[in-house]
Design a protein around this motif. Structure first.
Motif, PDB file in Angstrom:
ATOM      1  N   GLY A 153       0.825  -1.215   0.000  1.00  0.00           N
ATOM      2  CA  GLY A 153       0.000   0.000   0.000  1.00  0.00           C
ATOM      3  C   GLY A 153       0.854   1.257   0.000  1.00  0.00           C
ATOM      4  N   MET A 154       1.937   1.245   0.773  1.00  0.00           N
ATOM      5  CA  MET A 154       2.852   2.399   0.787  1.00  0.00           C
ATOM      6  C   MET A 154       3.532   2.561  -0.568  1.00  0.00           C
ATOM      7  SD  MET A 154       2.466   3.929   3.599  1.00  0.00           S
ATOM      8  CE  MET A 154       3.818   5.077   3.454  1.00  0.00           C
ATOM      9  N   LEU A 155       3.943   1.461  -1.165  1.00  0.00           N
ATOM     10  CA  LEU A 155       4.550   1.525  -2.493  1.00  0.00           C
ATOM     11  C   LEU A 155       3.543   2.052  -3.523  1.00  0.00           C
ATOM     12  CD1 LEU A 155       6.565  -1.825  -2.506  1.00  0.00           C
ATOM     13  CD2 LEU A 155       7.501   0.506  -2.409  1.00  0.00           C
ATOM     14  N   ASN A 156       2.300   1.655  -3.349  1.00  0.00           N
ATOM     15  CA  ASN A 156       1.253   2.144  -4.252  1.00  0.00           C
ATOM     16  C   ASN A 156       1.082   3.655  -4.104  1.00  0.00           C
ATOM     17  OD1 ASN A 156      -0.584   1.743  -6.302  1.00  0.00           O
ATOM     18  ND2 ASN A 156      -2.292   1.474  -4.885  1.00  0.00           N
ATOM     19  N   LEU A 157       1.237   4.164  -2.897  1.00  0.00           N
ATOM     20  CA  LEU A 157       1.174   5.618  -2.703  1.00  0.00           C
ATOM     21  C   LEU A 157       2.347   6.310  -3.403  1.00  0.00           C
ATOM     22  CD1 LEU A 157      -0.019   5.990   0.994  1.00  0.00           C
ATOM     23  CD2 LEU A 157      -1.299   6.472  -1.100  1.00  0.00           C
ATOM     24  N   VAL A 158       3.501   5.640  -3.444  1.00  0.00           N
ATOM     25  CA  VAL A 158       4.645   6.185  -4.175  1.00  0.00           C
ATOM     26  C   VAL A 158       4.317   6.266  -5.667  1.00  0.00           C
ATOM     27  CG1 VAL A 158       7.046   5.749  -4.849  1.00  0.00           C
ATOM     28  CG2 VAL A 158       6.337   5.440  -2.463  1.00  0.00           C
ATOM     29  N   VAL A 159       3.641   5.254  -6.198  1.00  0.00           N
ATOM     30  CA  VAL A 159       3.218   5.263  -7.605  1.00  0.00           C
ATOM     31  C   VAL A 159       2.229   6.401  -7.852  1.00  0.00           C
ATOM     32  CG1 VAL A 159       1.990   3.964  -9.409  1.00  0.00           C
ATOM     33  CG2 VAL A 159       3.587   2.786  -7.901  1.00  0.00           C
ATOM     34  N   THR A 160       1.429   6.702  -6.868  1.00  0.00           N
ATOM     35  CA  THR A 160       0.395   7.722  -7.008  1.00  0.00           C
ATOM     36  C   THR A 160       0.973   9.103  -7.295  1.00  0.00           C
ATOM     37  OG1 THR A 160      -1.113   6.495  -5.590  1.00  0.00           O
ATOM     38  CG2 THR A 160      -1.524   8.840  -5.801  1.00  0.00           C
ATOM     39  N   VAL A 161       2.124   9.421  -6.729  1.00  0.00           N
ATOM     40  CA  VAL A 161       2.694  10.764  -6.904  1.00  0.00           C
ATOM     41  C   VAL A 161       3.001  11.068  -8.367  1.00  0.00           C
ATOM     42  CG1 VAL A 161       4.580  12.309  -6.276  1.00  0.00           C
ATOM     43  CG2 VAL A 161       3.497  10.882  -4.517  1.00  0.00           C
ATOM     44  N   PRO A 162       3.824  10.262  -9.056  1.00  0.00           N
ATOM     45  CA  PRO A 162       4.064  10.594 -10.464  1.00  0.00           C
ATOM     46  C   PRO A 162       2.810  10.437 -11.328  1.00  0.00           C
ATOM     47  CG  PRO A 162       5.156   8.534  -9.907  1.00  0.00           C
ATOM     48  CD  PRO A 162       4.635   9.119  -8.626  1.00  0.00           C
ATOM     49  N   TYR A 163       1.916   9.524 -10.931  1.00  0.00           N
ATOM     50  CA  TYR A 163       0.656   9.342 -11.666  1.00  0.00           C
ATOM     51  C   TYR A 163      -0.167  10.623 -11.644  1.00  0.00           C
ATOM     52  CZ  TYR A 163      -4.083   7.636 -12.644  1.00  0.00           C
ATOM     53  OH  TYR A 163      -5.347   7.465 -13.152  1.00  0.00           O
ATOM     54  N   LEU A 164      -0.301  11.223 -10.472  1.00  0.00           N
ATOM     55  CA  LEU A 164      -1.072  12.471 -10.368  1.00  0.00           C
ATOM     56  C   LEU A 164      -0.382  13.620 -11.092  1.00  0.00           C
ATOM     57  CD1 LEU A 164      -2.309  12.200  -6.679  1.00  0.00           C
ATOM     58  CD2 LEU A 164      -3.652  11.866  -8.765  1.00  0.00           C
TER      59      LEU A 164
END
Length: 185
Positions: A153-164
């Motif tokens: 879940g934390m890694l997924n939040l890391v993916v979220t930053v460049p995605y946004l």
């Protein structure tokens, strides 16, 4: 409908999708471990469905530069997003999640590469998409290795930053009309 209108709609969809995604994450995290609230799930689903408009706009932008690659990238990303609507993408014990994560990462890498080398897009948009795809692929060994749901879940939040960043930057770029595409008669 002409190409520039489709691209503008893709820009609006990118920005609206990013906002809906952030609101869904905030509501999802606010629910704690009990799972997402129905509103959080609905906003997440809406953000993912709206992204299909942006994907079509990306296809319009890149189809003359690399028709096969843009179709492959858009389809792989679209299929992974569509499948994620029917399974719990946070359930790392489900083997399908691994394949969806790989497909999402590959789609991001392909579309990022196309944007990075396109004269119609800024290199930053391409870099954000490349980071999104790469960060998604970095999650795969953790999922396969049975890492805790909290770590994934934390890694997924890391993916979220460049995605946004990718979505908002792409949306602004599309709305400014900087991607002139010839209209097919």
């Amino acid at each position: 409908m002409n190409n520039q209108s489709i691209i503008r709609y893709g820009g609006i969809a990118a920005i609206v999708g990013a906002v809906l995604y952030v609101v869904s994450l905030v509501l999802w995290m606010g629910a704690g471990t009990s799972g997402p609230s129905p509103l959080a799930q609905a906003l997440y689903d809406a953000s993912q469905l709206i992204f299909f408009v942006t994907l079509y706009a990306l296809y319009i932008v890149h189809r003359d530069e690399s028709p096969v690659l843009v179709v492959v990238g858009a389809l792989v990303l679209a299929l992974s997003i569509l499948a994620s609507l029917f399974i719990d993408p946070t359930d790392t014990s489900n083997p399908i999640v691994t394949f969806l994560t790989i497909a999402y990462g590959m789609g991001g890498l392909i579309l990022g590469w196309l944007a990075y080398r396109s004269p119609k897009m800024s290199k930053g948009i391409g870099a954000a998409a490349l980071l999104t795809g790469a960060a998604s692929l970095v999650m795969v060994p953790f999922i396969v290795g049975g890492a805790s749901a909290e770590l994934v879940g934390m890694l997924n939040l890391v993916v979220t930053v460049p995605y946004l960043v990718w979505l908002v930057w792409l949306g602004v770029h599309f709305l400014r009309g900087k991607t002139a595409v010839a209209q097919i008669a």
